[in-house]
Scaffold this active site. Structure first.
Site, mmCIF file in Angstrom:
data_model
loop_
_atom_site.group_PDB
_atom_site.id
_atom_site.type_symbol
_atom_site.label_atom_id
_atom_site.label_comp_id
_atom_site.label_asym_id
_atom_site.label_seq_id
_atom_site.Cartn_x
_atom_site.Cartn_y
_atom_site.Cartn_z
ATOM 1 C CG LEU A 14 -37.573 2.621 2.150
ATOM 2 C CD1 LEU A 14 -38.833 3.341 1.992
ATOM 3 C CD2 LEU A 14 -37.762 1.528 2.853
ATOM 4 C CB THR B 148 -16.714 0.519 12.965
ATOM 5 O OG1 THR B 148 -16.965 1.486 12.192
ATOM 6 C CG2 THR B 148 -18.247 0.017 13.535
ATOM 7 C CE LYS C 127 -4.135 -1.089 2.788
ATOM 8 N NZ LYS C 127 -4.842 -0.860 3.562
ATOM 9 C CB ALA D 53 -37.168 -4.371 -2.926
ATOM 10 C CB CYS E 149 -20.319 -1.533 6.751
ATOM 11 S SG CYS E 149 -18.853 -0.683 6.340
ATOM 12 C CE LYS F 198 -15.756 -4.883 10.070
ATOM 13 N NZ LYS F 198 -15.418 -4.093 11.430
ATOM 14 C CD GLU G 95 -16.271 0.011 0.457
ATOM 15 O OE1 GLU G 95 -16.208 -0.516 -0.561
ATOM 16 O OE2 GLU G 95 -16.069 -0.523 1.669
ATOM 17 N N GLY H 45 -24.497 -6.027 1.399
ATOM 18 C CA GLY H 45 -23.379 -6.790 1.649
ATOM 19 C C GLY H 45 -22.189 -5.863 1.925
HETATM 20 C C1 UGA Z 1 -22.458 1.911 5.189
HETATM 21 C C2 UGA Z 1 -23.264 3.097 5.674
HETATM 22 O O1 UGA Z 1 -24.074 3.538 4.467
HETATM 23 C C3 UGA Z 1 -22.232 4.161 6.042
HETATM 24 O O2 UGA Z 1 -23.045 5.307 6.475
HETATM 25 C C4 UGA Z 1 -21.033 3.626 7.009
HETATM 26 O O3 UGA Z 1 -20.249 4.463 7.318
HETATM 27 C C5 UGA Z 1 -20.372 2.142 6.449
HETATM 28 O O4 UGA Z 1 -21.308 1.292 5.992
HETATM 29 C C6 UGA Z 1 -19.323 1.804 7.409
HETATM 30 O O5 UGA Z 1 -19.845 1.426 8.403
HETATM 31 O O6 UGA Z 1 -18.242 1.750 7.115
HETATM 32 P P1 UGA Z 1 -21.391 0.957 2.717
HETATM 33 O O7 UGA Z 1 -21.402 -0.545 3.276
HETATM 34 O O8 UGA Z 1 -20.269 1.579 2.041
HETATM 35 O O9 UGA Z 1 -22.031 2.119 3.857
HETATM 36 O O10 UGA Z 1 -22.648 1.093 1.669
HETATM 37 P P2 UGA Z 1 -24.288 1.332 1.664
HETATM 38 O O11 UGA Z 1 -24.505 2.408 0.544
HETATM 39 O O12 UGA Z 1 -24.646 1.799 2.944
HETATM 40 O O13 UGA Z 1 -24.596 0.144 1.052
HETATM 41 C C7 UGA Z 1 -24.705 -1.118 1.719
HETATM 42 C C8 UGA Z 1 -25.251 -2.201 0.954
HETATM 43 O O14 UGA Z 1 -26.760 -2.059 1.036
HETATM 44 C C9 UGA Z 1 -25.144 -2.580 -0.505
HETATM 45 O O15 UGA Z 1 -24.701 -3.746 -0.869
HETATM 46 C C10 UGA Z 1 -26.093 -1.862 -0.872
HETATM 47 O O16 UGA Z 1 -26.576 -2.530 -2.243
HETATM 48 C C11 UGA Z 1 -27.366 -2.475 -0.246
HETATM 49 N N1 UGA Z 1 -28.594 -1.188 -0.341
HETATM 50 C C12 UGA Z 1 -28.439 -0.056 -0.093
HETATM 51 C C13 UGA Z 1 -29.913 -1.955 -0.580
HETATM 52 O O17 UGA Z 1 -29.795 -3.126 -1.128
HETATM 53 N N2 UGA Z 1 -30.933 -1.220 -0.844
HETATM 54 C C14 UGA Z 1 -30.976 -0.027 -0.498
HETATM 55 O O18 UGA Z 1 -31.831 0.841 -0.519
HETATM 56 C C15 UGA Z 1 -29.575 0.775 -0.015
#
Ligand code: UGA
Length: 459
Positions: free
Chosen positions: A271, A121, A35, A273, A281, A284, A158, A278
């Protein structure tokens, strides 16, 4: 302000680059040589929209080093942003956080004040544990030491990390010392007051309001992080549970989400669906929260159910394929998207990988496409031999994906897939079946292009 950041993963590197852009004097520490080599060449080890150009812009004001002793003594503020990987029982492992705190305390100058901030976290109570570790080192060194400790959880998403760092909804600080709170207020002043010139790639949204900095006690700050992620995870699981019932009663979950989302108390975000969550975050952090609860003998059935529903979504896709194709043996299935979400090459806990593994186990051949995550997916699947004997064929050109396929499954809603020529895809398939795992397409358009269309929660 002189800042040392320990860890250059998603959180550490994003924070380092943004703070350097805000004219702080930033040094970032990482033990991973590969890195560091990339960072020394000015290249980002993570894929994140905008990070490469911002890294180039700040490269004269940011330093990368493997050596804590080189940067911590002169720093005013030290941020710990190292990983907290899951232990076998799901609990978060804080050994890297404690180790970082120890190394910091070993090199602090006796006559200086420092603010040590945990951004990783971490389970509730870690802030206290960090204070103990630091105190132990000071006592071994025979110095009183002068460190204020704070918790400053990170909420970056992300794919949207820099946007979220420049324009956060809120900044949360958990600390018992006014000094630590003051230092963090100075650190974030340009963000709290939005006094910086926005980078060209991240203009300030016109509707953006100044973010509050909420201060609280350290345990509550640590809990806020887990509670926020768990709430978002269960919001998604809730709509996925409703989606399953929509299929039974011939309703359309996208309409239901629109209808409930218009209620200001519910809101229309998270919201969507589909195949569920995955990434590094939610899987875990929900497990870690259950781990924290288990230690207190406390049950959390809502969190447990959110997990069950989430992982069931992946199996439901396999069931849909089976009920449409009869058997999966010797069938060829095309997978659109491998990353756990768009705009990242991160495949940690990605629904696509579980689906690919189940398909291979059922005797199918998989053809898979992703704009940037093929390399990571290939490595992950090679470990278990799934890529052997051409069981998984990766295609760089999305229009090569459907050759001879019996069905396509859209797993990740990349922008590219929204604009695909569906007719061109359908024509190349043995049987033009499309499982739209993220409800990206209009069923009418997909059917007009020749597909037998199956969405999630859509009659
Ligand atoms: C999430 C949180 O959104 C962040 O605020 C937090 O800082 C982060 O975890 C962390 O703890 O580091 P992230 O995992 O990067 O962020 O992504 P998200 O955009 O939240 O999406 C997570 C998953 O939910 C993805 O697989 C996405 O496809 C899914 N998702 C999201 C859905 O299936 N439906 C939705 O309406 C939104």
């Amino acid at each position: 302000m002189k800042i040392a950041i320990i860890g250059t993963g998603y959180v550490g590197l994003t924070t380092a680059v943004v703070l350097a852009y805000l004219n702080h004097d930033v040094a970032a520490v990482d033990k991973d040589e590969s890195k560091l080599n990339l960072l020394h060449e000015g290249r980002s080890p993570i894929h994140e929209p905008g990070i490469q150009s911002l890294l180039e812009e700040v490269q004269h004001t940011i330093r990368f080093t493997p050596n804590v002793a080189e940067v911590v003594p002169e720093a005013e503020l030290i941020l710990i942003a190292v990983g907290t990987p899951p232990k076998k029982n799901g609990e978060a492992d804080t050994q890297h956080v404690e180790q970082a705190a120890k190394e910091v305390a070993q090199v602090c100058l006796p006559d200086r004040h420092y603010t040590l901030v945990v951004k990783s976290t971490v389970p509730i109570g870690t802030n206290q544990r960090v204070a103990e570790v630091v105190a132990e080192v000071f006592s071994e060194r025979g110095i009183p030491g002068n460190i204020s400790i704070a918790s400053n959880p990170e909420f970056l998403q992300e794919g949207l990390a820099l946007q979220g760092a420049f324009y956060p909804d809120r900044i949360v600080v958990g600390a018992n010392s006014d000094e630590a709170i003051d230092t963090l207020r100075r650190l974030y002043k340009p963000i709290l007051e939005q006094t910086f010139d926005p980078p060209s790639e991240f203009p300030r949204p016109s509707s953006y309001h100044l973010p509050p900095m909420m201060t609280t006690d350290p345990n509550s700050a640590e809990m806020i992080k887990y509670a926020a992620n768990t709430f978002l995870a269960l919001k998604i699981s809730f709509i996925n549970e409703i989606a399953g019932l929509c299929e039974e009663v011939e309703a359309d979950v996208t309409e239901v989400a629109r209808g409930i989302g218009l209620d200001g108390r519910i809101g229309n975000k998270f919201l969507q669906a589909g195949l569920g969550w995955g990434g590094s975050c939610y899987p875990k952090d929900t497990a870690a929260l259950l781990g924290v609860a288990a230690q207190s003998g406390y049950e959390m059935p809502i969190t447990e159910a959110a997990r069950t529903i989430n992982f069931r979504q992946r199996d439901r896709v396999i069931e849909k394929l089976r009920s449409t194709l009869g058997t999966l043996k010797r069938k060829t299935i095309g997978i659109l998207g491998l990353a756990f979400k768009p705009n990242t090459d991160d495949i940690r806990e990605a629904p696509a990988l579980d689906i690919v593994r189940e398909l291979i186990a059922a005797g199918a051949t998989v053809r898979a496409h992703d704009p940037i995550a093929i390399g990571n997916a290939h490595r992950a699947l090679s470990g278990n031999g799934e890529t052997e004997d051409n069981k998984v064929i990766f295609t760089e050109d999305v229009y090569e994906l459907p050759y001879d396929a019996d069905a396509l499954v859209l797993v990740t809603e990349w922008e590219l897939y929204h604009k695909l020529e569906l007719r061109r895809l359908a024509k190349q398939m043995k049987t033009p079946i499309l499982i739209d795992g993220r409800n990206v397409y209009s069923p009418e358009e997909a059917r007009a292009a020749g597909f037998h269309y199956i969405g999630i929660g859509r009659a």
